[in-house]
Design an enzyme around this catalytic site. Structure first.
Site, PDB file in Angstrom:
ATOM      1  N   TYR A 142      12.179 -77.346 -36.005  1.00  0.00           N
ATOM      2  CA  TYR A 142      12.692 -78.699 -35.776  1.00  0.00           C
ATOM      3  C   TYR A 142      11.556 -79.625 -35.382  1.00  0.00           C
ATOM      4  CZ  TYR A 142      15.227 -82.658 -33.998  1.00  0.00           C
ATOM      5  OH  TYR A 142      15.670 -83.926 -33.786  1.00  0.00           O
ATOM      6  N   GLU A 143      10.597 -79.136 -34.547  1.00  0.00           N
ATOM      7  CA  GLU A 143       9.452 -79.949 -34.191  1.00  0.00           C
ATOM      8  C   GLU A 143       8.657 -80.332 -35.430  1.00  0.00           C
ATOM      9  OE1 GLU A 143       8.987 -77.562 -29.949  1.00  0.00           O
ATOM     10  OE2 GLU A 143       7.310 -77.608 -31.361  1.00  0.00           O
ATOM     11  N   LEU A 144       8.478 -79.380 -36.363  1.00  0.00           N
ATOM     12  CA  LEU A 144       7.742 -79.648 -37.591  1.00  0.00           C
ATOM     13  C   LEU A 144       8.467 -80.686 -38.439  1.00  0.00           C
ATOM     14  CD1 LEU A 144       5.475 -79.069 -39.571  1.00  0.00           C
ATOM     15  CD2 LEU A 144       6.775 -77.112 -40.405  1.00  0.00           C
TER      16      LEU A 144
END
Length: 565
Positions: free
Chosen positions: A463-465
């Site tokens: 999700y961060e990516l």
């Protein structure tokens, strides 16, 4: 008789296993009933000698034996708080002793959160559940009470919810109106007094995906500051909605004429060319994107209209981009002019200067920033210089990557060069809504540093990516820096949109060779970070760092520190 005892122990252990999940960090609200407990296998009942159980709390770095009071009670493998207070926060452990040896069975970190006097819940003590409208769902109350007769009350946004008193709140068909913050309150009777525990869930119900009306070009008409002779890459992205439209087309026009297509061979590339159309999926949203590459900006380009066209379902969206002369970012104009004069008068000197500029471009820019005290961070409203994304799961075969993210990277960038990093495991209080926190902290950061390894794409790291790629490629708000911590053998497991990032934004970690503060690795990383005036200290922190050595700090037990009770 033996069978009966065995049966009762089996039932007790099953209930204990349900109530005692393995967790390293626990959050609880002050004033509520709570207990710590650990799992004890049935083999210990039959095979081990008689032993005593001792509970400890860390005090000033030493383990102090917990003495029972009317409020804190020890019952075998349970330590109960009637109720928990703020002073109970700390590190706890439990040991078994057979008179000869002490064995530490389990350790915890207990965080007692302050109660919000103006609300029925604490925003740092809730979980978030995101569901689609039209589906069925159930919200489950806390498992802290095993007595089926305990009184249970549900609240929505701190108001009594339809007099619900069951342990599970069932929704046969979710609608957007069901979104809200639900709190379950359990009343527990103990020695003539009534105590309570609560569990709060934030339910987000999303509408069904919109249809064709969502078609649009991301962003508005814009003017981009540039310089003559500089390379420019114009990005145009179209949002297609929540499904991929096969009939969608996205292309560039230069003064109403089609540009040539890029060949992929640098020496044969035209001065202006258009890359192949790429289709992207970020979360549950679909995009198409295309790049227009201008090898060297000319004065004529300053007077051209670069138009991006998005067409689908007989509808057309346009975006016009213009170039204009701007201020030089890293090198002043008089330095470039002086270099050109020297190149004409002294060819040999010019060749040497060009060679030095190419080979030591990073060093020159860092030197210029340091001399001129440039500051790209002033007044931009950002709180952090970079958000650090790294592998947080237990699948990493060594501790090197965690040590690099949690120790080496902040030690060098923060202590030596004055940058402020946001590291989720270090800086974000556990127990919050992880998805919302990640999105918020990336928004507050000027850069997204991704420590890329073979096992990176997992758990919340993906999700961060995706959030970072959305902000870099679509919103153009955040720049991404990739640190290739370990060689990647198969790039197919990574999102295709990573290929759109410039290759110059990838920095490779070479273990011991990269450790010194003045190594090429740290220079390249600082070059990609925002310019920021700082008093540089290059005296030895790295001499005490040995990645993966026996001197490295031991890893905290457990892997995911964001567990919410």
């Amino acid at each position: 008789m033996t069978l009966m005892i065995f049966f009762l122990m089996f039932i007790t252990e099953s209930a204990t296993e349900k109530l005692c999940p393995l967790r390293a960090s626990i959050d609880v609200l002050e004033g509520e009933y709570f207990f710590l407990c650990y799992l004890e296998s049935m083999q210990e009942h039959f095979q081990e000698e008689a032993y005593t159980i001792n509970w400890y709390k860390e005090n000033a770095g030493k383990q102090q034996l917990i003495k029972e009071t009317d409020r804190i009670v020890s019952q075998m493998n349970f330590l109960e708080f009637w109720p928990a207070e703020l002073s109970d926060s700390g590190n706890y452990s439990v040991t078994h002793s057979n008179g000869k040896q002490n064995f530490t069975v389990q350790k915890w970190t207990l965080n007692v959160l302050e109660r919000n006097k103006s609300s029925c819940f604490n925003k740092n003590h809730l979980t978030t559940e995101i569901k689609n409208a039209g589906t069925g769902h159930s919200l489950k109350c806390s498992d802290l009470s095993v007595n089926e007769n305990d009184s249970i009350t549900w609240y929505k946004d701190c108001k009594n919810y339809e007099n619900e008193t069951e342990r599970e709140l069932d929704f046969k068909t979710l609608t957007v109106q069901h979104s809200g913050i639900y709190t379950c309150k359990i009343l527990i009777s103990h020695e003539g007094k009534i105590y309570h525990s609560t569990n709060t869930i934030k339910l987000v119900v999303e509408e069904d995906a919109p249809e064709a009306g969502a078609l649009e070009i991301v962003g508005h008409n814009e003017e981009i500051e540039t310089e003559i002779g500089k390379e420019e890459i114009l990005n145009c992205t179209g949002f297609l909605g929540y499904y991929m439209r096969e009939d969608a087309s996205l292309y560039w026009l230069i003064n109403q004429k089609f540009p040539e297509k890029c060949t992929g061979i640098p020496e044969n590339e035209p001065s202006i060319c258009e890359e192949e159309l790429k289709k992207l999926k970020l979360g549950n949203k679909f995009y198409v994107t295309t790049l227009l590459r201008i090898k060297k900006v000319t004065d004529e380009d300053m007077h051209r209209n670069f138009t991006c066209m998005l067409q689908a379902d007989e509808r057309t969206q346009i975006k016009i981009v213009k170039l204009k002369k701007g201020n030089t970012r890293d090198l002043p104009v008089h330095i470039f002019t002086t270099g050109m004069v020297l190149a004409v008068l002294f060819p040999c000197v010019a060749v040497a200067v060009v060679f030095v500029c190419v080979m030591f471009r990073v060093d020159l820019v860092l030197f210029y920033r340091n001399i001129c005290r440039r500051d790209d961070t002033a007044g931009d409203g950002k709180e952090y210089d970079a958000f650090v994304s790294y592998l947080k799961d237990c699948i990493s075969p060594t501790e090197e990557e965690r040590e690099f993210a949690l120790k080496i990277l902040p030690m060098i960038l923060e202590e030596n060069f004055g940058y402020k990093l946001c590291i989720f495991e270090r800086d974000v209080s556990p127990g919050g809504a992880v998805v919302d926190d990640i999105h918020s902290f990336i928004d507050k950061s000027r850069r997204l540093i991704i420590i890329l390894s073979q096992n990176y794409v997992s758990d919340q790291a993906i999700y961060e990516l995706e959030s970072g790629l959305h902000k870099a490629l679509v919103e153009r708000k955040t720049k991404i820096i990739l640190i290739e911590y370990m060689p990647i053998s198969d790039y197919n497991v990574l999102p295709e949109s990573l290929s759109l990032l410039p290759s110059k934004r990838v920095v490779k970690w070479k273990k011991e060779k990269s450790l010194p503060v003045n190594s090429r690795f740290w220079k390249n990383l600082r070059y990609l970070m925002p310019a920021k005036p700082t008093k540089i200290n290059t005296k030895g922190h790295y001499n005490n760092l040995h990645v993966g050595s026996e001197g490295a700090e031991p890893r905290t037990e457990g892997c995911d520190f964001n567990v919410v009770v």
